[in-house]
Design a protein around this motif. Structure first.
Motif, PDB file in Angstrom:
ATOM      1  N   ALA A 171      -2.617   1.870 -10.671  1.00 19.16           N
ATOM      2  CA  ALA A 171      -1.827   3.066 -10.940  1.00 19.16           C
ATOM      3  C   ALA A 171      -2.081   4.095  -9.840  1.00 19.16           C
ATOM      4  O   ALA A 171      -3.037   3.987  -9.068  1.00 19.16           O
ATOM      5  CB  ALA A 171      -2.192   3.638 -12.303  1.00 19.16           C
ATOM      6  N   GLY A 172      -1.231   5.104  -9.774  1.00 21.31           N
ATOM      7  CA  GLY A 172      -1.377   6.132  -8.749  1.00 21.31           C
ATOM      8  C   GLY A 172      -2.399   7.193  -9.111  1.00 21.31           C
ATOM      9  O   GLY A 172      -2.783   7.354 -10.276  1.00 21.31           O
ATOM     10  N   HIS A 173      -2.878   7.893  -8.089  1.00 23.34           N
ATOM     11  CA  HIS A 173      -3.741   9.061  -8.260  1.00 23.34           C
ATOM     12  C   HIS A 173      -5.054   8.725  -8.969  1.00 23.34           C
ATOM     13  O   HIS A 173      -5.557   9.519  -9.776  1.00 23.34           O
ATOM     14  CB  HIS A 173      -3.007  10.169  -9.025  1.00 23.34           C
ATOM     15  CG  HIS A 173      -1.765  10.647  -8.339  1.00 23.34           C
ATOM     16  ND1 HIS A 173      -1.753  11.677  -7.429  1.00 23.34           N
ATOM     17  CD2 HIS A 173      -0.478  10.195  -8.415  1.00 23.34           C
ATOM     18  CE1 HIS A 173      -0.523  11.869  -6.989  1.00 23.34           C
ATOM     19  NE2 HIS A 173       0.267  10.973  -7.568  1.00 23.34           N
ATOM     20  N   ILE A 226       0.864  -1.181   0.000  1.00 24.06           N
ATOM     21  CA  ILE A 226       0.000   0.000   0.000  1.00 24.06           C
ATOM     22  C   ILE A 226       0.901   1.230   0.000  1.00 24.06           C
ATOM     23  O   ILE A 226       1.648   1.465   0.954  1.00 24.06           O
ATOM     24  CB  ILE A 226      -0.934   0.020   1.229  1.00 24.06           C
ATOM     25  CG1 ILE A 226      -1.729  -1.288   1.341  1.00 24.06           C
ATOM     26  CG2 ILE A 226      -1.858   1.231   1.164  1.00 24.06           C
ATOM     27  CD1 ILE A 226      -2.680  -1.549   0.218  1.00 24.06           C
ATOM     28  N   GLY A 227       0.837   2.012  -1.061  1.00 26.82           N
ATOM     29  CA  GLY A 227       1.730   3.154  -1.206  1.00 26.82           C
ATOM     30  C   GLY A 227       1.320   4.360  -0.368  1.00 26.82           C
ATOM     31  O   GLY A 227       0.281   4.382   0.294  1.00 26.82           O
ATOM     32  N   GLY A 241       0.795   5.158  -5.014  1.00 25.99           N
ATOM     33  CA  GLY A 241       0.544   6.294  -4.147  1.00 25.99           C
ATOM     34  C   GLY A 241      -0.640   7.158  -4.552  1.00 25.99           C
ATOM     35  O   GLY A 241      -0.942   7.316  -5.739  1.00 25.99           O
ATOM     36  N   SER A 242      -1.303   7.704  -3.538  1.00 19.89           N
ATOM     37  CA  SER A 242      -2.400   8.666  -3.687  1.00 19.89           C
ATOM     38  C   SER A 242      -3.625   8.094  -4.394  1.00 19.89           C
ATOM     39  O   SER A 242      -4.459   8.850  -4.904  1.00 19.89           O
ATOM     40  CB  SER A 242      -1.923   9.929  -4.424  1.00 19.89           C
ATOM     41  OG  SER A 242      -0.885  10.558  -3.697  1.00 19.89           O
ATOM     42  N   THR A 243      -3.762   6.790  -4.425  1.00 21.92           N
ATOM     43  CA  THR A 243      -4.980   6.171  -4.938  1.00 21.92           C
ATOM     44  C   THR A 243      -5.993   6.050  -3.804  1.00 21.92           C
ATOM     45  O   THR A 243      -5.636   5.768  -2.664  1.00 21.92           O
ATOM     46  CB  THR A 243      -4.663   4.786  -5.541  1.00 21.92           C
ATOM     47  OG1 THR A 243      -4.053   4.981  -6.809  1.00 21.92           O
ATOM     48  CG2 THR A 243      -5.898   3.929  -5.705  1.00 21.92           C
ATOM     49  N   THR A 244      -7.265   6.247  -4.138  1.00 20.32           N
ATOM     50  CA  THR A 244      -8.358   6.096  -3.171  1.00 20.32           C
ATOM     51  C   THR A 244      -9.226   4.914  -3.593  1.00 20.32           C
ATOM     52  O   THR A 244      -9.721   4.882  -4.725  1.00 20.32           O
ATOM     53  CB  THR A 244      -9.215   7.373  -3.105  1.00 20.32           C
ATOM     54  OG1 THR A 244      -8.404   8.452  -2.626  1.00 20.32           O
ATOM     55  CG2 THR A 244     -10.398   7.175  -2.166  1.00 20.32           C
ATOM     56  N   ILE A 245      -9.388   3.961  -2.687  1.00 21.80           N
ATOM     57  CA  ILE A 245     -10.234   2.796  -2.925  1.00 21.80           C
ATOM     58  C   ILE A 245     -11.438   2.905  -2.000  1.00 21.80           C
ATOM     59  O   ILE A 245     -11.279   3.133  -0.790  1.00 21.80           O
ATOM     60  CB  ILE A 245      -9.469   1.488  -2.674  1.00 21.80           C
ATOM     61  CG1 ILE A 245      -8.283   1.380  -3.648  1.00 21.80           C
ATOM     62  CG2 ILE A 245     -10.380   0.281  -2.806  1.00 21.80           C
ATOM     63  CD1 ILE A 245      -7.389   0.188  -3.409  1.00 21.80           C
ATOM     64  N   GLY A 246     -12.631   2.746  -2.551  1.00 18.33           N
ATOM     65  CA  GLY A 246     -13.846   2.956  -1.782  1.00 18.33           C
ATOM     66  C   GLY A 246     -14.118   1.861  -0.760  1.00 18.33           C
ATOM     67  O   GLY A 246     -13.339   0.925  -0.568  1.00 18.33           O
ATOM     68  N   ALA A 247     -15.276   1.981  -0.116  1.00 18.17           N
ATOM     69  CA  ALA A 247     -15.701   1.015   0.897  1.00 18.17           C
ATOM     70  C   ALA A 247     -16.320  -0.214   0.246  1.00 18.17           C
ATOM     71  O   ALA A 247     -16.846  -0.158  -0.874  1.00 18.17           O
ATOM     72  CB  ALA A 247     -16.717   1.671   1.833  1.00 18.17           C
ATOM     73  N   HIS A 248     -16.244  -1.349   0.956  1.00 19.14           N
ATOM     74  CA  HIS A 248     -16.909  -2.599   0.548  1.00 19.14           C
ATOM     75  C   HIS A 248     -16.474  -3.071  -0.836  1.00 19.14           C
ATOM     76  O   HIS A 248     -17.259  -3.686  -1.567  1.00 19.14           O
ATOM     77  CB  HIS A 248     -18.429  -2.436   0.603  1.00 19.14           C
ATOM     78  CG  HIS A 248     -18.935  -2.059   1.965  1.00 19.14           C
ATOM     79  ND1 HIS A 248     -19.084  -2.972   2.986  1.00 19.14           N
ATOM     80  CD2 HIS A 248     -19.304  -0.858   2.474  1.00 19.14           C
ATOM     81  CE1 HIS A 248     -19.539  -2.354   4.066  1.00 19.14           C
ATOM     82  NE2 HIS A 248     -19.669  -1.070   3.783  1.00 19.14           N
ATOM     83  N   CYS A 249     -15.232  -2.801  -1.193  1.00 15.59           N
ATOM     84  CA  CYS A 249     -14.677  -3.347  -2.433  1.00 15.59           C
ATOM     85  C   CYS A 249     -14.062  -4.717  -2.165  1.00 15.59           C
ATOM     86  O   CYS A 249     -13.624  -5.006  -1.047  1.00 15.59           O
ATOM     87  CB  CYS A 249     -13.609  -2.412  -3.008  1.00 15.59           C
ATOM     88  SG  CYS A 249     -14.236  -0.821  -3.583  1.00 15.59           S
TER      89      CYS A 249
END
Length: 355
Positions: free
Chosen positions: A279-281, A242-243, A262-270
């Motif tokens: 990829a980043g961002h 996890i970056g 880095g700087s990736t956002t993963i939502g809830a309940h995935c």
């Protein structure tokens, strides 16, 4: 082969634990659990598709957890559940409770004079707890754990042997971190400067919510300026990276060897399969299911099931292929329409020839 439970339990008792409906002898005693093929006359097992229902006529298990749909195929004691796997997990937790050692600090541990260790925590030999760290009620730190300066471990956390928690990391209650995981190392951040690279200091931290589990040898990097954030109830498998500045929403699960840039956002309940690369961002919506070995290079803005990866090719060619892939469906539809038009013209031509 079954493993004897810590204590026996009646089927009626286990029905309540499993949140299931009892069908059969409520006084029947369960002594252990086992797979369907190996279960004995006092073992409990469970059945759930896609397994073949043929096993239901062959198993020697004393009782099964299964759905209402399969009940007619099985004649023995049963616990009927809409979710047999979850019910089985509850039974396992009941019959095989996790060990909790007696509290205390082993004389072979090193504790900074200004660290706060709750009297109900367990600190084993070889543990090091640095200045200003807080270890709350019921925590268990096994041999070789290192807790950096200013770290806070919430109540009931269990750190397995060799876990390293860098300075300033905040971990919520009831988290499990398995052997040799590293929490809070610097992210992979370097600024190009001519022929060299300048290291970017990572002055952010890591914040982990409650009830999180992190697998062995996984790494969660600290943020550059803001924190890397792992939400409540997240489950991370072994060998996951996890970056820096990544944010993961609550109750998302990530399988082994996945890498999140880095700087990736993963939502809830995935739900994310093994060896997925992010990829980043980019941003991943809540509720996405991503198949193993998928390459995620852009935002996924709506919930759904995603998969796909292409073999590596020269970058310019790959970009052309990718652009064409996006228009392939349109091309197929146009080709089908052309076939229909051509067939109609051929038929009309034959009719004219017959005349």
């Amino acid at each position: 082969m079954s493993r004897s439970a810590t204590t026996s339990a009646s089927l009626a008792e286990l029905a309540q634990v499993a949140r299931a409906e009892l069908r059969g002898d409520g006084h029947f005693q369960i002594l252990g659990v086992a797979p369907l093929e190996a279960a004995g006359p006092h073992d409990l097992s469970f059945f759930q598709p896609p397994r073949s229902p043929q096993i239901l006529a062959e198993t020697r298990a004393g009782a099964l957890i299964l759905r209402e749909q399969e009940l007619s195929l099985y004649e023995g004691n049963a616990l009927v559940s809409r979710n047999p796997y979850a019910s089985f997990a509850r039974v396992l937790q009941h019959l095989y409770p996790a060990p909790r050692p007696a509290p205390g600090v082993d004389e072979g541990a090193w504790i900074a004079v200004d660290a706060h260790i709750h009297p109900a925590a367990r600190i084993e030999a070889g543990v090091r707890v640095a200045s200003g760290a807080v270890v709350e009620d019921g925590c268990w730190l096994e041999t070789g754990v290192v807790v950096g300066a200013g770290v806070r471990l919430g109540a009931g956390c269990h750190l397995f042997p060799g876990v390293k928690v860098y300075a300033g990391v905040q971990i919520g209650p009831n988290c499990s971190i398995h052997a040799n995981a590293v929490i809070g190392a610097d992210g992979f951040g370097f600024a190009p400067d001519g022929d060299a690279y300048l290291k970017i200091p990572h002055i952010g931290g890591v914040r982990i919510g409650r009830d999180v589990e992190i697998g062995a040898n996984s790494c969660i990097d600290r943020g550059v300026m803001a924190d890397t954030v792992i939400g409540d109830g997240v489950k991370i498998d072994n060998l996951v990276q996890i970056g820096h500045n990544v944010r993961i929403g609550e109750h998302t699960v990530i399988a082994g060897q996945t890498g999140v840039s880095g700087s990736t956002t993963i939502g809830a309940h995935c739900r994310i399969g093994g060896q997925v690369g992010f990829a980043g961002h980019i941003r991943i919506a809540d509720g996405c299911i991503i198949a193993g070995q998928s390459a995620i290079t852009h935002d996924l803005r709506t919930p759904g099931v995603y998969s796909g990866v292409l073999p590596a090719r020269p970058a310019r060619r790959w970009r052309r292929l990718a652009a064409r892939f996006d228009t392939l469906e349109e091309f197929v539809q146009r080709f089908k329409q052309w076939e229909k038009t051509a067939a109609a013209r051929a038929s009309a031509h034959r009719e004219e020839s017959d005349d």
